[in-house]
Write a protein that holds these residues in place. Structure first.
Motif, PDB file in Angstrom:
ATOM      1  N   ARG A 102       3.475  -8.708   2.521  1.00  0.00           N
ATOM      2  CA  ARG A 102       4.501  -7.666   2.535  1.00  0.00           C
ATOM      3  C   ARG A 102       5.488  -7.859   3.683  1.00  0.00           C
ATOM      4  O   ARG A 102       5.176  -8.513   4.688  1.00  0.00           O
ATOM      5  CB  ARG A 102       3.845  -6.285   2.677  1.00  0.00           C
ATOM      6  CG  ARG A 102       3.238  -6.030   4.042  1.00  0.00           C
ATOM      7  CD  ARG A 102       2.323  -4.823   4.059  1.00  0.00           C
ATOM      8  NE  ARG A 102       1.823  -4.531   5.406  1.00  0.00           N
ATOM      9  CZ  ARG A 102       0.859  -5.190   6.000  1.00  0.00           C
ATOM     10  NH1 ARG A 102       0.272  -6.200   5.383  1.00  0.00           N
ATOM     11  NH2 ARG A 102       0.467  -4.846   7.221  1.00  0.00           N
ATOM     12  N   ASN A 103       6.639  -7.273   3.513  1.00  0.00           N
ATOM     13  CA  ASN A 103       7.585  -7.115   4.615  1.00  0.00           C
ATOM     14  C   ASN A 103       6.889  -6.242   5.660  1.00  0.00           C
ATOM     15  O   ASN A 103       6.456  -5.128   5.363  1.00  0.00           O
ATOM     16  CB  ASN A 103       8.839  -6.426   4.064  1.00  0.00           C
ATOM     17  CG  ASN A 103       9.828  -6.026   5.128  1.00  0.00           C
ATOM     18  OD1 ASN A 103       9.596  -6.190   6.320  1.00  0.00           O
ATOM     19  ND2 ASN A 103      10.940  -5.475   4.691  1.00  0.00           N
ATOM     20  N   ASN A 104       6.773  -6.719   6.883  1.00  0.00           N
ATOM     21  CA  ASN A 104       6.016  -5.988   7.909  1.00  0.00           C
ATOM     22  C   ASN A 104       6.637  -4.646   8.287  1.00  0.00           C
ATOM     23  O   ASN A 104       5.980  -3.810   8.909  1.00  0.00           O
ATOM     24  CB  ASN A 104       5.847  -6.851   9.165  1.00  0.00           C
ATOM     25  CG  ASN A 104       4.809  -7.941   8.968  1.00  0.00           C
ATOM     26  OD1 ASN A 104       3.853  -7.752   8.215  1.00  0.00           O
ATOM     27  ND2 ASN A 104       5.001  -9.079   9.612  1.00  0.00           N
ATOM     28  N   LYS A 105       7.890  -4.452   7.920  1.00  0.00           N
ATOM     29  CA  LYS A 105       8.549  -3.169   8.218  1.00  0.00           C
ATOM     30  C   LYS A 105       8.326  -2.147   7.107  1.00  0.00           C
ATOM     31  O   LYS A 105       8.730  -0.988   7.224  1.00  0.00           O
ATOM     32  CB  LYS A 105      10.049  -3.392   8.432  1.00  0.00           C
ATOM     33  CG  LYS A 105      10.366  -4.217   9.674  1.00  0.00           C
ATOM     34  CD  LYS A 105      11.858  -4.442   9.815  1.00  0.00           C
ATOM     35  CE  LYS A 105      12.160  -5.307  11.050  1.00  0.00           C
ATOM     36  NZ  LYS A 105      13.605  -5.627  11.153  1.00  0.00           N
ATOM     37  N   ALA A 106       7.711  -2.578   6.021  1.00  0.00           N
ATOM     38  CA  ALA A 106       7.516  -1.676   4.880  1.00  0.00           C
ATOM     39  C   ALA A 106       6.457  -0.620   5.192  1.00  0.00           C
ATOM     40  O   ALA A 106       5.408  -0.929   5.765  1.00  0.00           O
ATOM     41  CB  ALA A 106       7.105  -2.474   3.647  1.00  0.00           C
ATOM     42  N   ARG A 107       6.736   0.619   4.778  1.00  0.00           N
ATOM     43  CA  ARG A 107       5.708   1.650   4.836  1.00  0.00           C
ATOM     44  C   ARG A 107       4.790   1.471   3.635  1.00  0.00           C
ATOM     45  O   ARG A 107       5.244   1.089   2.549  1.00  0.00           O
ATOM     46  CB  ARG A 107       6.331   3.049   4.800  1.00  0.00           C
ATOM     47  CG  ARG A 107       7.021   3.439   6.075  1.00  0.00           C
ATOM     48  CD  ARG A 107       7.576   4.858   5.992  1.00  0.00           C
ATOM     49  NE  ARG A 107       6.538   5.884   6.106  1.00  0.00           N
ATOM     50  CZ  ARG A 107       6.798   7.192   6.086  1.00  0.00           C
ATOM     51  NH1 ARG A 107       8.045   7.625   5.931  1.00  0.00           N
ATOM     52  NH2 ARG A 107       5.816   8.075   6.190  1.00  0.00           N
ATOM     53  N   VAL A 108       3.521   1.748   3.829  1.00  0.00           N
ATOM     54  CA  VAL A 108       2.539   1.591   2.752  1.00  0.00           C
ATOM     55  C   VAL A 108       1.828   2.928   2.525  1.00  0.00           C
ATOM     56  O   VAL A 108       1.323   3.537   3.467  1.00  0.00           O
ATOM     57  CB  VAL A 108       1.497   0.502   3.082  1.00  0.00           C
ATOM     58  CG1 VAL A 108       0.504   0.349   1.929  1.00  0.00           C
ATOM     59  CG2 VAL A 108       2.184  -0.835   3.378  1.00  0.00           C
ATOM     60  N   PHE A 109       1.817   3.348   1.262  1.00  0.00           N
ATOM     61  CA  PHE A 109       1.083   4.539   0.847  1.00  0.00           C
ATOM     62  C   PHE A 109       0.059   4.136  -0.201  1.00  0.00           C
ATOM     63  O   PHE A 109       0.253   3.158  -0.934  1.00  0.00           O
ATOM     64  CB  PHE A 109       2.021   5.577   0.213  1.00  0.00           C
ATOM     65  CG  PHE A 109       2.860   6.353   1.192  1.00  0.00           C
ATOM     66  CD1 PHE A 109       2.520   7.643   1.563  1.00  0.00           C
ATOM     67  CD2 PHE A 109       4.014   5.792   1.732  1.00  0.00           C
ATOM     68  CE1 PHE A 109       3.306   8.362   2.446  1.00  0.00           C
ATOM     69  CE2 PHE A 109       4.802   6.501   2.619  1.00  0.00           C
ATOM     70  CZ  PHE A 109       4.447   7.796   2.977  1.00  0.00           C
ATOM     71  N   ALA A 110      -1.012   4.908  -0.312  1.00  0.00           N
ATOM     72  CA  ALA A 110      -1.972   4.742  -1.404  1.00  0.00           C
ATOM     73  C   ALA A 110      -2.236   6.108  -2.016  1.00  0.00           C
ATOM     74  O   ALA A 110      -2.488   7.079  -1.295  1.00  0.00           O
ATOM     75  CB  ALA A 110      -3.270   4.126  -0.900  1.00  0.00           C
ATOM     76  N   VAL A 111      -2.129   6.175  -3.341  1.00  0.00           N
ATOM     77  CA  VAL A 111      -2.409   7.412  -4.075  1.00  0.00           C
ATOM     78  C   VAL A 111      -3.576   7.122  -5.006  1.00  0.00           C
ATOM     79  O   VAL A 111      -3.452   6.335  -5.946  1.00  0.00           O
ATOM     80  CB  VAL A 111      -1.184   7.872  -4.901  1.00  0.00           C
ATOM     81  CG1 VAL A 111      -1.492   9.177  -5.628  1.00  0.00           C
ATOM     82  CG2 VAL A 111       0.050   8.020  -4.017  1.00  0.00           C
ATOM     83  N   ASN A 112      -4.714   7.737  -4.735  1.00  0.00           N
ATOM     84  CA  ASN A 112      -5.907   7.447  -5.523  1.00  0.00           C
ATOM     85  C   ASN A 112      -6.882   8.618  -5.386  1.00  0.00           C
ATOM     86  O   ASN A 112      -6.900   9.300  -4.365  1.00  0.00           O
ATOM     87  CB  ASN A 112      -6.570   6.151  -5.025  1.00  0.00           C
ATOM     88  CG  ASN A 112      -7.516   5.546  -6.040  1.00  0.00           C
ATOM     89  OD1 ASN A 112      -7.191   5.437  -7.226  1.00  0.00           O
ATOM     90  ND2 ASN A 112      -8.685   5.144  -5.599  1.00  0.00           N
ATOM     91  N   LYS A 113      -7.674   8.845  -6.418  1.00  0.00           N
ATOM     92  CA  LYS A 113      -8.643   9.945  -6.354  1.00  0.00           C
ATOM     93  C   LYS A 113      -9.707   9.699  -5.295  1.00  0.00           C
ATOM     94  O   LYS A 113     -10.261  10.630  -4.729  1.00  0.00           O
ATOM     95  CB  LYS A 113      -9.314  10.146  -7.723  1.00  0.00           C
ATOM     96  CG  LYS A 113      -8.428  10.868  -8.729  1.00  0.00           C
ATOM     97  CD  LYS A 113      -9.190  11.107 -10.018  1.00  0.00           C
ATOM     98  CE  LYS A 113      -8.344  11.880 -11.025  1.00  0.00           C
ATOM     99  NZ  LYS A 113      -9.066  12.061 -12.307  1.00  0.00           N
ATOM    100  N   GLU A 114     -10.027   8.427  -5.073  1.00  0.00           N
ATOM    101  CA  GLU A 114     -11.000   8.068  -4.048  1.00  0.00           C
ATOM    102  C   GLU A 114     -10.305   7.298  -2.941  1.00  0.00           C
ATOM    103  O   GLU A 114      -9.417   6.484  -3.196  1.00  0.00           O
ATOM    104  CB  GLU A 114     -12.121   7.222  -4.658  1.00  0.00           C
ATOM    105  CG  GLU A 114     -12.941   7.962  -5.702  1.00  0.00           C
ATOM    106  CD  GLU A 114     -13.899   7.048  -6.443  1.00  0.00           C
ATOM    107  OE1 GLU A 114     -14.015   5.871  -6.050  1.00  0.00           O
ATOM    108  OE2 GLU A 114     -14.524   7.513  -7.402  1.00  0.00           O
ATOM    109  N   ARG A 115     -10.720   7.581  -1.730  1.00  0.00           N
ATOM    110  CA  ARG A 115     -10.121   6.921  -0.566  1.00  0.00           C
ATOM    111  C   ARG A 115     -10.330   5.408  -0.632  1.00  0.00           C
ATOM    112  O   ARG A 115     -11.392   4.948  -1.023  1.00  0.00           O
ATOM    113  CB  ARG A 115     -10.759   7.488   0.707  1.00  0.00           C
ATOM    114  CG  ARG A 115     -10.195   6.935   2.000  1.00  0.00           C
ATOM    115  CD  ARG A 115     -10.659   7.758   3.171  1.00  0.00           C
ATOM    116  NE  ARG A 115     -10.041   9.085   3.150  1.00  0.00           N
ATOM    117  CZ  ARG A 115      -8.845   9.367   3.661  1.00  0.00           C
ATOM    118  NH1 ARG A 115      -8.135   8.398   4.235  1.00  0.00           N
ATOM    119  NH2 ARG A 115      -8.365  10.584   3.602  1.00  0.00           N
ATOM    120  N   ILE A 116      -9.295   4.674  -0.291  1.00  0.00           N
ATOM    121  CA  ILE A 116      -9.424   3.217  -0.237  1.00  0.00           C
ATOM    122  C   ILE A 116      -9.322   2.773   1.219  1.00  0.00           C
ATOM    123  O   ILE A 116      -8.862   3.529   2.083  1.00  0.00           O
ATOM    124  CB  ILE A 116      -8.382   2.498  -1.115  1.00  0.00           C
ATOM    125  CG1 ILE A 116      -6.970   2.642  -0.536  1.00  0.00           C
ATOM    126  CG2 ILE A 116      -8.428   3.003  -2.547  1.00  0.00           C
ATOM    127  CD1 ILE A 116      -5.947   1.781  -1.241  1.00  0.00           C
TER     128      ILE A 116
END
Length: 229
Positions: free
Chosen positions: A195-209
């Motif tokens: 990834r581009n190191n400046k990118a923000r990363v989100f995760a949307v999931n029923k269980e925590r990853i």
């Protein structure tokens, strides 16, 4: 959720990394959950392997017909929201799903990382075969060869084109959103390493990853989350 909504508003280049949880609301089961496709099966990986297709094509075809195709499934709110964003943002969807629902929803830039059930071809003559024909028979009417869906089976490699397109999108993204996946299947889960190191990363999931770098986790039903975006 507000953080994600704000991040989407500010982003120019968005990559969605989607998994089976995105298609579950459309009535397509995931693979490994309690009620998933693999529940109660002794060797599902073999049934979806290159070996099974080669040695026992009838068994492979029967399994695929009974378990993989949901031609009446329609895109849900997650699919449609992602498609709608394309009018304002540069959006790329990299999906593990093979059901074609992102395209049905109208998304144009979709990388089918594991292929698509709706792209079929004859292994003997190489001709493309409509999925509607494959749903009736796996024997090619033109040459009597065995038809197969162009999906990545166990023992097969990810197509280079899918990898190249994915890595290019990851390098350009200023926002990456992982949706509906435990994000454990390699090499899909390794894409964020590029990834581009400046990118923000989100995760949307029923269980925590769990990820080895900073990200924002939204532990919730993706339909509820996207309804508020």
């Amino acid at each position: 959720m507000n953080n994600l909504k704000e991040a989407i508003k500010k982003a120019d280049n968005i990559v969605f990394l989607t998994g089976a949880g995105v298609s579950v609301p459309s009535g397509i089961p995931d693979y490994r959950s309690k009620n998933g496709l693999y529940a109660g099966m002794s060797s599902p990986e073999y049934m979806l392997s290159h070996t099974c297709l080669t040695r026992e094509p009838e068994k492979f075809y029967q399994f695929v017909m009974e378990n993989m195709y949901y031609p009446d499934a329609v895109p849900n709110l997650i699919h449609t929201k992602m498609a709608e964003m394309e009018s304002k943002k540069n959006v790329t969807i990299i999906t593990q799903n093979i059901d074609g629902l992102h395209e049905k929803a109208g998304s144009k830039k979709v990388v089918n990382f594991h292929g698509s059930l709706y792209d079929c071809y004859c292994q003997k003559c190489g001709m493309s075969v409509p999925a509607e024909d494959y749903l009736k028979s796996d024997i090619h009417s033109e040459c009597s060869g065995i038809v197969r869906p162009d999906v990545v089976l166990y023992e097969e490699a990810i197509p280079e084109r899918a990898i190249d397109q994915s890595l290019e999108a990851m390098r350009q993204a200023d926002l990456i959103v992982i949706v509906g996946t435990s994000f454990r299947v390699s090499p899909f889960c390794n894409l964020t390493d590029y990834r581009n190191n400046k990118a923000r990363v989100f995760a949307v999931n029923k269980e925590r990853i769990s990820l080895p770098y900073p990200f924002e986790m939204i532990e919730n039903d993706a339909v509820k989350v996207f309804a508020e975006i």
